[in-house]
Design an enzyme around this catalytic site. Structure first.
Site, short mmCIF file in Angstrom:
data_model
loop_
_atom_site.label_atom_id
_atom_site.label_comp_id
_atom_site.label_asym_id
_atom_site.label_seq_id
_atom_site.Cartn_x
_atom_site.Cartn_y
_atom_site.Cartn_z
N CYS A 1 -44.31 27.22 -14.63
CA CYS A 1 -42.98 27.51 -14.30
C CYS A 1 -42.56 27.04 -12.72
O CYS A 1 -43.15 27.16 -11.63
CB CYS A 1 -42.75 29.50 -13.97
SG CYS A 1 -41.62 30.19 -13.36
N LEU B 1 -39.29 34.57 -13.74
CA LEU B 1 -40.01 35.07 -14.24
C LEU B 1 -39.69 37.14 -14.37
O LEU B 1 -40.34 37.39 -14.12
CB LEU B 1 -41.43 34.80 -14.23
CG LEU B 1 -42.13 33.87 -14.81
CD1 LEU B 1 -43.35 33.37 -13.93
CD2 LEU B 1 -41.91 33.06 -16.26
N ASN C 1 -42.86 22.03 -20.21
CA ASN C 1 -41.72 22.94 -20.33
C ASN C 1 -40.48 22.60 -19.36
O ASN C 1 -40.51 21.24 -19.36
CB ASN C 1 -42.72 23.70 -18.08
CG ASN C 1 -41.76 25.35 -19.02
OD1 ASN C 1 -40.93 25.42 -18.73
ND2 ASN C 1 -42.78 26.32 -18.19
N GLY D 1 -32.73 21.28 -22.46
CA GLY D 1 -31.76 21.57 -23.69
C GLY D 1 -31.77 20.06 -23.81
O GLY D 1 -32.80 19.10 -23.25
#
Lengths: 282, 270
Positions: free
Chosen positions: A131, A75, A193, A209
């Site tokens: 995150c 971040l 996420n 990905g």
């Protein structure tokens, strides 16, 4: 031979978008604009911003694995004040709905960020509850944290609130968290996420990905059946075919992230592909 | 301005074992490219490998750019298999460039494949002012004799007198070029015995070498280094390529790849 493009306009939770395609937070911006006119996006999502600037993790921050990558960026960002002073005015030029991604270590920080941003000319707030790279717990795995953060933010802003959740392959947990976000007042869910992962070299971070796509797609599919708020689906979308699968699974919009690294023109290619369809039922 | 081009491979030639020179037809990128800049290359049509690979531009012509690379990993090995007349998706020119203001003698220090951006620098300086060829001193070091012949062919005995350099010194770790040792040994000698000869130093090579360069070159001489990093987007957005500097983390793909040698916090890298 098709003579006209289909109408891709969508409205989700009050956000009017010319098409259901946006970038995933942290994967688009800066020099991309030389190659991709941001005007073509349905919405543009900013890199997650924190109250104070954050330096991010020490390098190395990325490792390529298995047709995707693991990242531990951490971040890095210049803080919300810089976003308000510089980033938002720059993005406003492109007349695209702006979604600002925010992160705070606790409910109070999320609320303060929401207060600072609520009167900004933006379309929505995306709460980064997921995150995996900033140490400590991932908020989005904890029902109480999700409820408190979402409901507290909703009290201080009338902007649409998107809850971006971490992936869980324990579907009862995943559905539970999604439903709790919904009942706390989230207007939209962003699923999902990155996946916590480890490379053979023991590089630890979030996997994204193409390897995660079947997992992310399954999560969207399972959750879409059990919530009534719209879902922005993401996780390894690398082609038109991938995008269509997420719509079929129940997503009302999609976000493209790591695929931008593989091909910086992937977003315009997918939008064009959608435009050339006979029809698109979302 | 940055471009995405479908570049036709003109040639992909093995200089010596594992070392290659590839020439790509990419007119927009070629026109805009400056020494020090790089391109991101998609080495395969499919999703593996996922990330594009960064390569410093080693030279250019009217419509083409030249890259030098070593086939060390998945991406570069795939690149070495690509034949002329195939196409590669490339993005560029990326990054900042070298300082091209040269008034006096300058010293170039290259380690192995690090010679690549310095070749472009030499070409550009020579084309800006033919007198620059007399002002450039090139120190080149490598493990063993791999690229040295290729380089001296271009610059010492090449067909193009426009490119001829007067001053090239080659050294190899195993002594196969005659001189034995590290290129930084040559640099140290220059700084000790000719301390006021050079107005600027430019270097590219492994991080261990660049760290030594930063230690050897006195602070009064500007010293520009081209650094490497793992990259994801190559376009300044993801912050995956960060390098630690005295001004905080900088992006190698956008704030670099050229940095002042003493700004980089080498202790955190090597």
């Amino acid at each position: 031979m098709k003579s006209s493009k289909i109408n891709l306009t969508v409205e989700i939770a009050g956000i009017k978008m010319k098409n259901p395609v946006m970038n995933a937070s942290g994967t688009f911006g800066e020099n991309f604009f030389d190659l991709v006119n941001p005007r073509i996006l349905g919405a543009i999502v900013t890199k997650t911003v924190t109250l104070k600037p954050k330096t991010g993790n020490p390098p190395p921050r990325i490792q390529e694995v298995n047709g995707g990558l693991i990242n531990r960026i951490g971040l890095e960002n210049k803080g919300v004040d810089h976003l308000i002073e510089k980033t938002i005015p720059n993005l406003k030029k492109y007349k695209v709905p702006i979604i600002v991604s925010i992160f705070g270590q606790n409910k109070e920080k999320f609320v303060e960020l929401a207060r600072k941003l609520t009167s900004q000319p933006i379309a929505a707030l995306e709460l980064n509850l997921s995150c995996p790279n900033i140490g400590g717990e991932i908020l989005g795995y904890h029902a109480l944290a999700v409820f408190e953060i979402v409901s507290s933010v909703k009290k201080v802003t009338s902007l649409p609130v998107i809850a971006k959740l971490p992936p869980s392959l324990d579907f009862s947990q995943m559905i539970n968290i999604a439903q709790i976000a919904q009942s706390a007042g989230a207007d939209i869910l962003a699923l999902v996420n990155t996946f916590p992962a480890l490379s053979n070299d023991f590089f630890l971070g979030g996997l994204s990905g193409s390897p995660i796509r079947p997992l992310a797609l399954r999560i969207v599919y399972e959750v879409a059946k059990r919530v009534s708020i719209p879902i922005i689906g993401m996780g390894g979308i690398c082609s038109l075919e991938d995008a269509l699968a997420f719509f079929k699974a129940g997503a009302k919009a999609i976000a493209i992230g790591s695929a931008n690294f593989h091909d910086p023109l992937i977003i315009p290619k997918i939008i064009k592909g959608l435009e050339e369809l006979e029809e698109l039922s979302i | 301005m940055i471009y995405q081009e479908k570049a036709r491979v003109i040639s992909n030639f093995e200089i010596s074992e594992d070392y290659f020179e590839i020439i790509l037809e990419a007119p927009k990128i070629a026109k805009a490219a400056l020494p020090g800049q790089f391109v991101m290359v998609r080495v395969s049509q499919g999703l593996y490998p996922f990330l594009r690979r960064p390569f410093s531009i080693a030279g250019k012509d009217f419509k083409t750019i030249k890259l030098l690379y070593k086939a060390v990993g998945t991406g570069t090995r795939m690149l070495s298999q690509i034949s002329p007349r195939e196409f590669l998706d490339i993005t560029g020119p990326l990054g900042n460039g070298f300082n091209l203001e040269v008034k006096d003698n300058i010293l170039l220090v290259a380690g192995g494949i690090g010679i690549a951006p310095l070749l472009f620098l030499i070409q550009e300086l020579a084309s800006l002012n033919p007198k620059n060829r007399q002002r450039i001193w090139l120190l080149f070091g490598e493990e063993t004799l791999d690229l040295a012949d290729y380089i001296t062919n271009i610059y010492a005995v090449g067909e193009n007198p426009y490119l001829m350099l007067k001053h090239i010194d080659v050294i190899t770790k195993d002594g196969s070029s005659g001189k034995k040792g590290l290129v930084t040994d040559l640099l140290l000698k220059k700084m000790i015995y000719e301390p006021f000869k050079f107005s600027q130093v430019y270097a590219c090579g492994p991080n261990e070498m660049l760290k030594k360069v930063a230690e050897i070159v006195p602070g009064r001489i500007p010293c520009w280094v081209s650094v490497e990093s793992r990259m994801a987007c190559g376009l300044g957005a993801c912050r995956g390529c960060a390098i630690s500097t005295i001004h905080g983390y900088k992006r190698v793909c956008k704030d670099g790849p050229i940095f002042e040698a003493r700004e980089v916090k080498w202790n955190e890298i090597v």
